[in-house]
Design an enzyme around this catalytic site. Structure first.
Site, short mmCIF file in Angstrom:
data_model
loop_
_atom_site.label_atom_id
_atom_site.label_comp_id
_atom_site.label_asym_id
_atom_site.label_seq_id
_atom_site.Cartn_x
_atom_site.Cartn_y
_atom_site.Cartn_z
N GLU A 181 0.83 -1.21 0.00
CA GLU A 181 0.00 0.00 0.00
C GLU A 181 0.87 1.26 0.00
O GLU A 181 0.60 2.23 0.71
CB GLU A 181 -0.95 -0.01 1.21
CG GLU A 181 -1.92 -1.18 1.19
CD GLU A 181 -2.87 -1.20 2.37
OE1 GLU A 181 -4.05 -1.51 2.18
OE2 GLU A 181 -2.43 -0.90 3.51
N GLU A 256 -6.58 -7.67 -0.87
CA GLU A 256 -7.20 -7.59 0.46
C GLU A 256 -8.67 -7.28 0.30
O GLU A 256 -9.04 -6.18 -0.14
CB GLU A 256 -6.52 -6.51 1.33
CG GLU A 256 -5.09 -6.82 1.71
CD GLU A 256 -4.51 -5.79 2.67
OE1 GLU A 256 -5.29 -4.98 3.23
OE2 GLU A 256 -3.28 -5.78 2.85
#
Length: 609
Positions: A181, A256
């Site tokens: 991320e 995710e």
């Protein structure tokens, strides 16, 4: 002859097994799907972290994943667990990531590895080791040469453990994530490419990928490598985003997907609607998209390894020890209603005639009533040798990562006014001449108190706790702990400090006396109990204030009476038939004489402050 025939048959089976173990598979990117041995493969993956799970249960948890229909395990690797002190690597016990991957292979499961030095994951400092902060000028997650040197050293060691288990070397690790991320933090493509080079140098051959939230993908993807998306489950949007940053192609992977959420102290237990989640999963699988459930099984963040969130407009918020996550498999590894709904959806998408294995039995639980706490060790009676300095030193300057530091000074003159601890990280109890006069809490922006009529020679103690370094967001690099600046009283800075270190890696060396109901001072409470049968159990922390618990020498996690977590999960494998030892530290309440354990968790009980 029968014996000879049986021996030959056994030899043939053994030979075939050996050949099967050596068979090398291929895993590649197709234009729209992943290709395993050149045939389409849809990853149906679930996240588990071996460090959060008792090693004795790894295989059982992986069997549970398989029983729900998963074919892959997604897993982070936490740098600060693998290298807790500079140059001292630990790949043993619950940190044996290679063994976790090997067990997955034995159970017929693939692995997507996420070993980025930055993990987030509601884990202390996002996975970075605290000792990186000893150098005030070193900047993590950057092109700082000092940081990159440590980063590289770690990945070289990790590569020795895990590169033999890559699919390119005959193992079951399909692909490896670089960074994590990153688009939520910065957009330096050169830095991302340095990550790639370090991983390659460490022996991580095969497919590499990145993952980011939808709005962060432009900043976080690395051109030429698969950009997975997080937190999205609309197939059209998933495909459009990945196409945009991957030359108009897939495969399409949700790295995710959140069928649940984590808990923070003082806030209600988080969760999601199982029926709605099942419908979303059905939609994603119907579209042929690969997915990783974050989390399939969260487990527990043991010791002092919980992280914290903090944003530009959001206060500091530390996370609980329980990482139950409202996941399909609960904190103790038992299937939930969500598990069975997801299993039903996945079964629907399997080839005709293929049936999922039976669901393993639930774990046995036990209750343990009336554990007597017969010994008490006052913190102030166990101070040890201090480090002296004119100004207070933070944890990192003291060479300490976690736990507590007691800061002590003697007032040089009488004074009244505002006592302020500037940049106090993160929680403190304040004492004057041994009597508690206040509590300071970073969550509530409390860093000061009114001190009236303090006399010359009065002893001021400030017990400061690392409540969890920030693991996500813009303040990730500002993570030094303790008293990080100064203490003032009125308009004067207090000097002449003695600092007593309490890292609480264990409780060895603490002196205990017979328990008695003393003043509100921080103390350790010691007890023992005998068991004829063991099972999973949940230590009931009602009536206690704030602290942590050691069971048979293992730090099983933190508790805090504000909730929502009111119990601490104890796996059966950490209990013994016969004598068991328990030590409870409480910094807020005193006079504890007993504790008990329940046969069920209490994870959603918030107490108003």
């Amino acid at each position: 002859m029968k014996k000879l025939a049986a021996l030959l048959l056994f030899s043939a089976l053994l030979s075939n097994f050996s050949i099967a173990q050596k068979v090398k598979h291929t895993f590649a990117l197709g234009d729209s799907v992943f290709l395993l041995d050149k045939k389409p493969m849809q990853l149906i993956s679930g996240e588990m972290h071996c460090t959060r799970l008792p090693r004795a249960y790894w295989r059982q948890r992986i069997k549970m994943a398989k029983a729900m229909g998963l074919n892959t395990i997604g897993t982070y690797v936490f740098w600060n667990a693998q290298e807790p002190e500079e140059g001292k690597f630990d790949f043993t016990g619950n940190n044996d990531i290679a063994e976790f991957v090997r067990i997955a292979k034995e159970e017929g499961m693939w692995v997507v590895l996420r070993p980025s030095p930055y993990a987030c994951a509601e884990w202390e400092f996002g996975g970075y080791p605290y000792w990186l902060l000893k150098d005030k000028n070193l900047k993590v997650r950057s092109k700082d040469p000092k940081f990159l040197k440590y980063y590289r050293d770690y990945i070289m060691q990790l590569g020795k453990q895990l590169s033999p288990l890559l699919i390119t070397n005959g193992g079951n690790i399909l692909m490896v994530q670089i960074e994590n991320e990153y688009g939520s933090y910065s957009n330096d493509k050169e830095y991302l490419d340095i990550n790639r080079k370090i991983f390659r140098e460490g022996g991580f051959t095969g497919l590499l990928f990145t993952c980011d939230g939808p709005s962060q993908m432009p900043a976080g993807y690395l051109p030429g490598y698969l950009p997975a998306v997080n937190g999205l489950d609309n197939p059209k949007e998933v495909k459009a985003l990945i196409n945009k940053y991957h030359d108009g192609k897939g495969p399409y992977y949700i790295a995710e997907w959140y069928p649940g959420w984590f808990d923070s102290w003082g806030k209600p237990h988080q969760g999601s609607n199982a029926d709605e989640d099942a419908k979303k999963l059905d939609t994603v699988l119907s579209a042929g998209i690969s997915i990783n459930l974050y989390m399939f099984h969260g487990g527990t963040t043991r010791g002092f390894m919980n992280g914290a969130n903090m944003g530009k407009h959001d206060p500091y918020s530390p996370q609980t020890s329980s990482y139950d996550y409202d996941a399909p498999l609960d904190e103790s590894g038992n299937p939930t209603a969500k598990f069975y709904k997801f299993r039903e959806i996945i079964q629907k998408h399997l080839p005709r005639g293929v049936k999922l294995p039976p669901v393993p039995a639930k774990n046995k639980t036990v209750a343990i009533p009336n554990i007597k706490l017969t010994g008490r060790g006052d913190l102030f009676s166990n101070l040890g040798k201090p480090i002296a300095a004119d100004k207070p030193l933070c944890f990192e300057d003291l060479g300490q990562g976690y736990g507590f530091v007691l800061y002590r000074t003697t007032l040089k003159e009488a004074a009244s006014g505002l006592l302020r601890v500037k940049q106090m990280r993160d929680y403190a109890t304040v004492y004057l001449n041994g009597k508690r006069i206040s509590v300071l809490d970073r969550r509530l922006s409390q860093d000061s108190l009114k001190l009236d009529d303090a006399k010359k020679g009065d002893v001021l103690d400030i017990l400061v706790e690392n409540n969890g370094r920030i693991n996500y967001g813009p303040y990730l690099t500002d993570n030094r702990q303790g008293i990080t600046e100064k203490v003032t009283l009125g308009d004067k800075e207090l000097t002449g400090w003695k600092m007593y270190k309490f890292p609480f890696g264990n409780t060895a060396g603490f002196k205990f006396s017979q328990n008695n109901d003393a003043d509100l001072q921080p103390a350790l409470y010691q007890g023992s109990f005998n068991l004829s049968n063991v099972g999973d159990t949940y230590l009931d922390m009602h009536g206690f204030g704030k602290g942590f618990v050691f069971l048979n020498g293992i730090n099983i996690g933190k508790y805090w009476n504000i909730g929502p977590q009111q119990t601490l999960y104890i796996p059966a494998s950490w209990l013994k038939k016969g004598l068991n030892q328990i030590v409870v530290f409480d910094e807020l309440k005193s006079g504890h004489t007993k504790i008990s354990a329940l046969d069920h968790p209490v994870l959603n009980e918030v107490i108003k402050e």
